[in-house]
Design an enzyme around this catalytic site. Structure first.
Site, PDB file in Angstrom:
ATOM      1  N   TYR A 135      20.129  26.359 -24.163  1.00  0.00           N
ATOM      2  CA  TYR A 135      18.746  26.619 -23.551  1.00  0.00           C
ATOM      3  C   TYR A 135      17.776  25.587 -24.009  1.00  0.00           C
ATOM      4  O   TYR A 135      17.556  25.376 -25.315  1.00  0.00           O
ATOM      5  CB  TYR A 135      18.133  27.977 -24.376  1.00  0.00           C
ATOM      6  CG  TYR A 135      16.890  28.494 -23.991  1.00  0.00           C
ATOM      7  CD1 TYR A 135      16.064  27.771 -23.108  1.00  0.00           C
ATOM      8  CD2 TYR A 135      16.449  29.831 -24.581  1.00  0.00           C
ATOM      9  CE1 TYR A 135      14.796  28.395 -22.870  1.00  0.00           C
ATOM     10  CE2 TYR A 135      15.429  30.379 -24.122  1.00  0.00           C
ATOM     11  CZ  TYR A 135      14.463  29.497 -23.110  1.00  0.00           C
ATOM     12  OH  TYR A 135      13.291  30.102 -23.353  1.00  0.00           O
ATOM     13  N   LYS A 163      19.747  26.373 -19.284  1.00  0.00           N
ATOM     14  CA  LYS A 163      18.755  27.048 -18.888  1.00  0.00           C
ATOM     15  C   LYS A 163      17.665  25.832 -19.052  1.00  0.00           C
ATOM     16  O   LYS A 163      17.304  25.426 -20.348  1.00  0.00           O
ATOM     17  CB  LYS A 163      18.151  28.210 -19.739  1.00  0.00           C
ATOM     18  CG  LYS A 163      16.921  28.830 -19.675  1.00  0.00           C
ATOM     19  CD  LYS A 163      16.966  30.258 -20.238  1.00  0.00           C
ATOM     20  CE  LYS A 163      15.801  30.784 -20.666  1.00  0.00           C
ATOM     21  NZ  LYS A 163      14.428  30.682 -20.098  1.00  0.00           N
TER      22      LYS A 163
HETATM   23  C1  NAY Z   1      12.995  33.328 -22.550  1.00  0.00           C
HETATM   24  O1  NAY Z   1      12.763  34.561 -22.382  1.00  0.00           O
HETATM   25  O2  NAY Z   1      13.432  32.774 -23.189  1.00  0.00           O
HETATM   26  C2  NAY Z   1      12.676  32.732 -21.095  1.00  0.00           C
HETATM   27  O3  NAY Z   1      13.182  32.930 -20.043  1.00  0.00           O
HETATM   28  C3  NAY Z   1      11.298  31.952 -21.051  1.00  0.00           C
HETATM   29  C4  NAY Z   1      11.038  31.612 -19.869  1.00  0.00           C
HETATM   30  C5  NAY Z   1       9.300  31.594 -19.874  1.00  0.00           C
HETATM   31  N1  NAY Z   1       8.961  30.379 -20.634  1.00  0.00           N
HETATM   32  C6  NAY Z   1       8.103  30.720 -21.853  1.00  0.00           C
HETATM   33  C7  NAY Z   1       7.661  29.268 -22.299  1.00  0.00           C
HETATM   34  O4  NAY Z   1       7.645  32.000 -22.030  1.00  0.00           O
HETATM   35  O5  NAY Z   1       9.106  32.579 -17.873  1.00  0.00           O
HETATM   36  C8  NAY Z   1       8.868  31.466 -18.646  1.00  0.00           C
HETATM   37  C9  NAY Z   1       7.363  31.530 -18.533  1.00  0.00           C
HETATM   38  O6  NAY Z   1       6.847  32.557 -19.514  1.00  0.00           O
HETATM   39  C10 NAY Z   1       6.750  31.495 -17.331  1.00  0.00           C
HETATM   40  O7  NAY Z   1       6.979  30.348 -16.667  1.00  0.00           O
HETATM   41  C11 NAY Z   1       5.147  31.382 -17.634  1.00  0.00           C
HETATM   42  O8  NAY Z   1       4.700  30.147 -18.133  1.00  0.00           O
END
Ligand code: NAY
Length: 294
Positions: A135, A163
């Site tokens: 990740y 990821k």
């Molecule tokens: C997780 O739960 O680990 C994720 O998938 C994180 C992915 C998200 N990143 C962050 C920084 O929260 O979905 C994204 C993000 O919320 C979205 O792109 C909005 O910025």
């Protein structure tokens, strides 16, 4: 591994006012998303507030998701922690459970060396037979998984995926070009079209808790190489995301939206995160109205 491809919702953990996990709401939400067509779940990730939870709570959340899923969608469990043994404890818990993959952020905070980082991932990947997904999330972890590090990690047969929650698309392109079999997930939902255009096999995101149909549509258009239509869908998606990430209240706002959209109590966020304000509720209510119209 086809089952690991596609649209994965990064689940949020619903807490009540006393901090207890609302397992029933979590399970109903899992069922709702499967009916909307998501391919899988990313459990206990950043979005799940996993670093604000005890190992026991993280295990119980995973077990509840497995039960509700009942073999239908794919499940990846994030087992990351700051220390190797803490992460391995969670991986060992996964070893005999019916899930499809395990994952971890890099070890953070202490500024570990490249060798320490590689050792961390090899130790975790060797702790079970489950396919392992690295990740990369420099924004929160402060650590960058470079193309060179990824190449090193791929010497381990259990490490099958990445990821990619980062905006360095040159790095993404380099990783894709040099490693066609790696399963790569786009991680920033607001840039999913960029990830798909560069050959991502899927997307993992928090906003797919409430806009799953839109990202599925975007993915389908990208698969058909219709990037002009896909860009229109991305524009629409980003109008929602702009509201959802308002004032950094992303998780609180998303929980509020899930509650309203699905008629359940999806609870609140854990301190030190702050709760949704009345101003943010108004913005969320407008998004909910537009999502129910469409
Ligand atoms: C997780 O739960 O680990 C994720 O998938 C994180 C992915 C998200 N990143 C962050 C920084 O929260 O979905 C994204 C993000 O919320 C979205 O792109 C909005 O910025």
């Amino acid at each position: 591994n086809k089952k690991l491809e596609g649209i994965f919702t990064a689940l949020l953990t619903p807490f009540d006012e006393n901090g207890n996990i609302l397992f029933d709401s979590l399970q109903r939400h899992v069922d709702f998303l499967i009916n909307q067509g998501v391919d899988g779940f990313y459990v206990n990730g950043s979005t799940g507030e996993s670093f604000l939870m005890t190992p026991e709570e993280r295990k119980k959340v995973l077990e509840a998701v497995i039960e509700a899923n009942n073999g239908r969608a794919a499940i990846i469990n994030h087992c990351g922690n700051i220390g190797t043994d803490l992460s391995i404890d969670l991986i060992k818990h996964c070893a005999n459970l019916p899930i499809d993959g395990v994952s971890s952020v890099p070890p953070f905070y202490y500024g570990f060396s490249k060798d320490e980082l590689v050792a961390y991932y090899n130790d975790l990947a060797n702790a079970s037979d489950k396919p392992f997904i690295v990740y990369n999330m420099p924004k929160f972890s402060g650590v960058i998984i470079t193309p060179a590090i990824m190449k090193e990690l791929r010497k381990n047969k259990n490490i099958v995926g990445l990821k990619f929650t980062h905006n360095d698309f040159y790095a993404l392109q380099q990783i894709r070009a040099s490693d066609p079999d790696l399963i790569i997930y786009n991680g920033f939902d607001e840039m999913a079209i960029c990830g798909f255009s560069l050959g991502c096999n899927g997307a993992i995101g928090s906003t797919y808790n409430v806009i799953a149909p839109l990202i599925i549509k975007l993915r389908n258009l990208c698969s058909e190489n219709d990037y002009v239509s896909a860009r229109k869908v991305q524009t629409k998606i980003n109008e929602y995301i702009n509201g959802m990430v308002m004032n950094g209240k992303h998780f609180a706002i998303t929980k509020y939206m899930i509650s309203k959209l699905e008629g359940i109590n999806y609870g609140i966020v854990r301190r030190p995160f702050s709760q949704i304000s009345d101003v943010e509720k108004k913005v969320a209510d407008n998004m909910i109205a537009s999502l129910t119209e469409n």
